[in-house]
Design a protein around this motif. Structure first.
Motif, PDB file in Angstrom:
ATOM      1  N   LEU A 115       0.882  -1.133   0.027  1.00 33.16           N
ATOM      2  CA  LEU A 115      -0.066  -0.013   0.155  1.00 33.16           C
ATOM      3  C   LEU A 115       0.968   1.362  -0.156  1.00 33.16           C
ATOM      4  N   GLY A 116       0.661   2.055  -0.905  1.00 33.38           N
ATOM      5  CA  GLY A 116       1.504   3.451  -1.039  1.00 33.38           C
ATOM      6  C   GLY A 116       2.463   3.022  -2.181  1.00 33.38           C
ATOM      7  N   TYR A 117       2.475   2.084  -2.680  1.00 30.80           N
ATOM      8  CA  TYR A 117       3.350   1.894  -3.970  1.00 30.80           C
ATOM      9  C   TYR A 117       2.833   1.472  -4.999  1.00 30.80           C
ATOM     10  N   ALA A 118       3.130   1.738  -6.373  1.00 34.28           N
ATOM     11  CA  ALA A 118       2.661   1.452  -7.558  1.00 34.28           C
ATOM     12  C   ALA A 118       3.751   0.646  -8.616  1.00 34.28           C
ATOM     13  N   ASN A 119       3.234  -0.386  -9.009  1.00 32.94           N
ATOM     14  CA  ASN A 119       3.864  -1.237 -10.240  1.00 32.94           C
ATOM     15  C   ASN A 119       4.436  -0.444 -11.362  1.00 32.94           C
ATOM     16  N   SER A 120       5.812  -0.597 -11.519  1.00 34.46           N
ATOM     17  CA  SER A 120       6.222   0.031 -12.872  1.00 34.46           C
ATOM     18  C   SER A 120       7.393  -1.119 -13.239  1.00 34.46           C
ATOM     19  N   SER A 121       8.061  -0.595 -14.420  1.00 37.33           N
ATOM     20  CA  SER A 121       8.881  -1.248 -15.333  1.00 37.33           C
ATOM     21  C   SER A 121       9.950  -1.712 -14.371  1.00 37.33           C
ATOM     22  N   VAL A 122      10.339  -0.752 -13.317  1.00 39.69           N
ATOM     23  CA  VAL A 122      11.444  -1.065 -12.616  1.00 39.69           C
ATOM     24  C   VAL A 122      11.319  -1.429 -11.272  1.00 39.69           C
ATOM     25  N   GLY A 123       9.850  -2.068 -11.119  1.00 44.45           N
ATOM     26  CA  GLY A 123       9.586  -2.553  -9.834  1.00 44.45           C
ATOM     27  C   GLY A 123       8.468  -1.597  -9.240  1.00 44.45           C
ATOM     28  N   CYS A 124       8.288  -1.724  -7.941  1.00 38.75           N
ATOM     29  CA  CYS A 124       7.315  -0.915  -7.076  1.00 38.75           C
ATOM     30  C   CYS A 124       7.953   0.532  -6.879  1.00 38.75           C
ATOM     31  N   VAL A 125       7.240   1.451  -7.087  1.00 41.78           N
ATOM     32  CA  VAL A 125       7.620   2.710  -6.648  1.00 41.78           C
ATOM     33  C   VAL A 125       6.669   3.497  -5.710  1.00 41.78           C
ATOM     34  N   ASP A 126       7.107   4.511  -4.895  1.00 42.99           N
ATOM     35  CA  ASP A 126       6.213   5.203  -4.324  1.00 42.99           C
ATOM     36  C   ASP A 126       5.253   6.072  -4.657  1.00 42.99           C
ATOM     37  N   ILE A 127       4.076   6.170  -3.997  1.00 44.32           N
ATOM     38  CA  ILE A 127       3.037   6.979  -4.635  1.00 44.32           C
ATOM     39  C   ILE A 127       2.842   8.235  -3.840  1.00 44.32           C
ATOM     40  N   GLU A 138      -8.588  16.970  -3.493  1.00 40.49           N
ATOM     41  CA  GLU A 138      -9.190  16.638  -2.376  1.00 40.49           C
ATOM     42  C   GLU A 138      -8.299  17.085  -0.856  1.00 40.49           C
ATOM     43  N   GLU A 139      -8.722  17.471   0.184  1.00 42.91           N
ATOM     44  CA  GLU A 139      -8.016  17.615   1.613  1.00 42.91           C
ATOM     45  C   GLU A 139      -8.185  16.496   2.239  1.00 42.91           C
ATOM     46  N   ILE A 140      -7.106  15.720   1.980  1.00 44.95           N
ATOM     47  CA  ILE A 140      -7.073  14.422   2.761  1.00 44.95           C
ATOM     48  C   ILE A 140      -6.500  14.501   4.219  1.00 44.95           C
ATOM     49  N   CYS A 141      -6.188  15.731   4.626  1.00 47.59           N
ATOM     50  CA  CYS A 141      -5.678  16.170   5.920  1.00 47.59           C
ATOM     51  C   CYS A 141      -6.756  17.047   6.499  1.00 47.59           C
ATOM     52  N   GLY A 142      -7.858  17.265   5.847  1.00 49.63           N
ATOM     53  CA  GLY A 142      -8.718  18.493   6.315  1.00 49.63           C
ATOM     54  C   GLY A 142      -8.136  19.935   6.289  1.00 49.63           C
ATOM     55  N   ALA A 143      -9.294  20.693   6.555  1.00 48.86           N
ATOM     56  CA  ALA A 143      -8.683  22.220   6.489  1.00 48.86           C
ATOM     57  C   ALA A 143      -7.671  22.467   7.169  1.00 48.86           C
ATOM     58  N   ASN A 144      -7.453  21.845   8.377  1.00 48.58           N
ATOM     59  CA  ASN A 144      -6.544  22.448   9.346  1.00 48.58           C
ATOM     60  C   ASN A 144      -5.024  21.475   9.496  1.00 48.58           C
ATOM     61  N   GLY A 145      -4.838  20.779   8.354  1.00 45.04           N
ATOM     62  CA  GLY A 145      -3.744  19.956   8.315  1.00 45.04           C
ATOM     63  C   GLY A 145      -3.124  19.949   7.117  1.00 45.04           C
ATOM     64  N   THR A 146      -1.642  19.649   7.069  1.00 46.42           N
ATOM     65  CA  THR A 146      -0.820  19.817   6.094  1.00 46.42           C
ATOM     66  C   THR A 146      -0.411  18.521   5.718  1.00 46.42           C
ATOM     67  N   CYS A 147      -0.479  18.161   4.392  1.00 48.28           N
ATOM     68  CA  CYS A 147      -0.254  16.569   4.067  1.00 48.28           C
ATOM     69  C   CYS A 147       1.416  16.366   3.660  1.00 48.28           C
ATOM     70  N   LYS A 148       2.005  15.509   4.349  1.00 42.64           N
ATOM     71  CA  LYS A 148       3.402  15.273   4.469  1.00 42.64           C
ATOM     72  C   LYS A 148       3.585  13.968   3.662  1.00 42.64           C
ATOM     73  N   ASN A 149       4.251  13.852   2.517  1.00 45.78           N
ATOM     74  CA  ASN A 149       4.534  12.465   1.756  1.00 45.78           C
ATOM     75  C   ASN A 149       5.752  11.784   2.272  1.00 45.78           C
ATOM     76  N   LEU A 150       5.475  10.483   2.649  1.00 44.86           N
ATOM     77  CA  LEU A 150       6.760   9.689   3.246  1.00 44.86           C
ATOM     78  C   LEU A 150       6.927   8.484   2.158  1.00 44.86           C
ATOM     79  N   ASN A 151       7.902   7.791   2.332  1.00 47.81           N
ATOM     80  CA  ASN A 151       8.216   6.438   1.548  1.00 47.81           C
ATOM     81  C   ASN A 151       6.865   5.522   1.972  1.00 47.81           C
ATOM     82  N   GLY A 152       6.179   5.459   0.700  1.00 49.23           N
ATOM     83  CA  GLY A 152       5.209   4.381   0.977  1.00 49.23           C
ATOM     84  C   GLY A 152       3.718   4.979   1.784  1.00 49.23           C
TER      85      GLY A 152
END
Length: 732
Positions: A115-127, A138-152
């Protein structure tokens, strides 16, 4: 001879060689020619499952298929010395590469992206979920939150004052830490509650002001244990001082569980202490949680569903339900029934009593006062009550610090449990509504008239025992103070038994009734002891007055002081100024009374036995024995009257048949009259004193003076003789 044997052996060998040389092993004779035998084409397969059979000229060998290996390690083998088994390719570390999961299959394996990875020609890469959310608006963290991407994955960094209730990937929701302000303390004396508020405020502020991906969370289990340890310290004295203190404690604990719930690691958490018992269930990750919720403890159970517990999605991805049972809080809230109304039966208001543990239900729903559907709470009774004049009421502790029934209804009830259906959540308990006997006008009138008659007769007894010189002695002293105690007790009963206001005055009346009625029975015990001494000791049977006073008044005073220290709130009830029947204080009266009656029965049995022995012997002084026997009979009759009265009096302040109240009223009315009849009218010495007193009042003045101046020696001698015969107990 020798050459013949050699010739025969040669012939045999030649025949054998000819048979063996037709076709070697692994070949078949075909058209007088030996050809190779293909063992791999035979049936069954000589190599077994998961193998490949390879034929050779005159033989064969086996080889495992790809994904399998020989259990004995050899690459080439026969069916007799090998067997193929599956190879677990996933046992090799990082077989599928970073971001993928390896799944072993029979003879192979497959790789799937996490979960959090997608298939590619070089294997699974982070989404990058944050970028995709922006693309989808979409505001996946709501109006009072900031989204921070992490590996996976990703996490929501909430603004100050907000937190992710479900986990680090749920929208940020507001968290009000002002509910733990010290300004809401009901009283500064409740220091333990201040400690809870301070501890939970610090935890709330840390949760709503995150600085790392952990979201400011602490160890929820450890925090829960600290909360209930502090709660135990508050409840240890077994009684809070006021309803405000109760409301403050209940509110603080409920708000604390709402803060601790998101920090718990397990889906189910149970904790039990000396004073509390709690079970908490949480559900994370589902935007719209569904399914039933059942929580239970020794004293209660809760049945609801996750959608009701979560509410209208105020805390996305998180839902919580908690059931908390207090083990001794009912003592502090066994009152505050002023908001209960509309429960009259036959025109009589019921007497309420807490009949279950106090239970709090806490959910993550931000609007627990407006549930989408009712919840069911089953409470176990603290005792059993099968009277037809008793009913059970479902009540909750309102914000006003009193019990109320609004929005709570009894669904079903038996002798051990009551199930309540409630449209809102708070702290709940089962109340036992007891419908007391409604005293009729005739009963009240009979009580007052009877007590007045009793008081008048007791006044005559007191005057008689105080001023009749011919009967003075230890036994008369005992009767005098017995009548004094009974007079004061009846006077208090008549004037103050129903005066429940003010509370302090009612408690004083209850304490005085306790003291004087105990005094009555203590002086009865002294009378039994005196009769025993008169029969057994014969000479020097008197008891010093100081010892009588110390026992007659000291023992009841000691019992009263100890009872008042142990149960000060047990004096006075909502209906009568008498001892409470709910906390066992009544046994500080009935316990000594039962002990005295049993002890007196023992003394009276010994006395009667000794008297029977003396009557059977040739004792010339029968007059003394007759007097002692008369004393014993009246003492036993007196004990039966007073003792029987309190057998019925024990049920006066409880619900009982109307006949019990009438019997008690009649016996109570006859106390003074019967004591007057037994100890005064049935005594010849007292009757003579009455006759002499009346003759002095009724005789004209002149005749009285002439009588006093008479010098008739025979008359003087007769009077002296009569006076000597009426010395009463001293001669005995």
């Amino acid at each position: 001879m020798g050459s013949g044997k050699e010739l025969l052996l040669y012939v045999v060998l030649c025949l054998l060689e000819k048979c063996a040389s037709e076709c070697p092993l692994g070949f078949n004779l075909q058209d007088d020619e030996c050809t190779d035998n293909n063992e791999c084409a035979g049936h069954p397969d000589p190599c077994g499952k998961y193998t490949k059979c390879i034929n050779t000229n005159g033989s064969f060998y086996c080889h495992c298929l790809e994904g399998y290996s020989n259990i004995r390690g050899a690459v080439n083998f026969t069916g007799l010395d090998g067997q193929c088994q599956d190879i677990n390719e996933c046992s090799v570390p990082n077989k599928c590469g970073h971001g993928a999961n390896c799944t072993n299959t029979i003879g192979g394996f497959k790789c799937t992206c996490r979960l959090g990875y997608a298939n590619s020609s070089v294997g699974c890469v982070d989404i990058n979920e944050c970028n995709e959310a922006v693309v989808r608006s979409e505001e996946i963290c709501g109006a009072n939150g900031t989204c921070k991407n992490l590996n996976g994955t990703y996490w929501c960094k909430c603004d100050k004052g907000f937190t992710s209730f479900g986990n680090d990937r749920t929208p940020c929701s507001a968290l009000d830490c002002n509910t733990f302000s010290a300004d809401i303390l009901p009283s500064q004396s409740l220091g333990g509650l201040a400690d809870i508020l301070s501890m939970m405020r610090n935890s709330c502020l840390a949760l709503s002001n995150p600085t790392t991906a952990s979201g400011g969370r602490s160890d929820g289990e450890a925090l829960l244990e600290k909360l209930f340890t502090a709660t135990d310290a508050i409840l240890s004295p077994d009684q809070l001082e006021s309803s405000e203190d109760v409301s403050g404690l209940l509110g603080a604990v409920e708000n604390s569980i709402r803060v601790i719930g998101p920090q718990l690691k397990r889906n189910r958490t149970r904790i039990e202490t000396n004073k509390t018992d709690a079970e908490i269930a949480v559900q994370r990750g589902q935007t719209q949680p569904t399914g039933p919720v059942h929580l239970s403890s020794e004293n209660a159970s809760l049945d609801t569903d996750w959608s009701t517990a979560a509410g209208a999605g105020a805390y996305p991805g998180f839902a919580m339900a908690a059931l908390l049972s207090y083990k001794n809080l009912e003592r502090s809230v066994n009152g505050s029934f002023e908001e209960l109304s509309g429960l009259k039966k036959n025109g009589v208001d019921p007497l309420f009593q807490i009949f279950s543990r106090v239970v709090s239900v806490v959910v993550s729903n931000p609007s627990p006062q407006n549930l989408s559907r009712p919840v069911n709470i089953t409470l176990r009774h603290l005792g059993t009550e099968e009277s037809s004049e008793v009913s059970y009421v479902c009540a909750y502790w309102s914000e006003r610090g009193a019990w109320s029934t609004d929005g709570c209804y009894q669904q079903q009830s038996n002798t051990s449990h009551t199930t309540c259906t409630c449209e809102h959540l708070s702290s709940f308990a089962v109340l036992m509504a007891r419908y007391p006997m409604k005293h009729t006008f005739g009963l009240q009138l009979m009580t007052k008239i009877g007590l007045i008659i009793s008081l008048l007769c007791l006044i005559l007894c007191i005057l008689t025992f105080k001023f009749c010189r011919s009967i003075q002695g230890t036994r008369t002293t005992i009767h005098l103070h017995l009548c004094v105690c009974l007079f004061l007790a009846d006077l208090m009963f008549l004037a103050g038994i129903s005066q429940t206001q003010p509370v302090a005055g009612c408690r004083f009346v209850a304490a005085m009734l306790h003291f004087f009625f105990l005094g009555v029975f203590t002086w009865m015990l002294l009378e039994g002891v005196q009769l025993y001494r008169m029969v057994v000791l014969v000479f020097n049977a008197t008891i010093r007055p100081l010892y009588l006073y110390l026992t007659g008044y000291g023992a009841p005073l000691v019992i009263l002081i100890i009872s008042a220290i142990i149960r000060p709130g047990g004096y006075g009830t909502d209906e009568h100024c008498w001892l409470s029947l709910n906390d066992g204080l009544i046994w500080s009266f009935f316990g000594p009374v039962c002990f005295i009656i049993i002890l007196n029965i023992f003394f009276f049995i010994i006395t009667v036995w000794k008297l029977a022995q003396k009557f059977t012997s040739l004792n010339p002084d029968l007059s003394k024995l007759h007097k002692i026997r008369a004393f014993t009979v009246t003492a036993i009759a007196q004990m039966c009257i007073l003792g029987l009265m309190w057998v019925f009096g024990a049920f006066l302040f409880e619900q009982g048949p109307i006949v019990v109240a009438y019997i008690f009223t009649i016996l109570n009315s006859l106390q003074g009259a019967l004591v007057f009849i037994m100890h005064c009218l049935l005594s010849k010495q007292v009757r003579d004193e009455y006759a002499h007193f009346l003759s002095c009042i009724c005789t004209p003045e002149k005749k009285r003076y002439s009588g006093f101046s008479s010098t008739n020696p025979s008359s003087s001698q007769s009077q002296a003789s009569r006076s000597g015969n009426n010395t009463g107990e001293s001669q005995i």
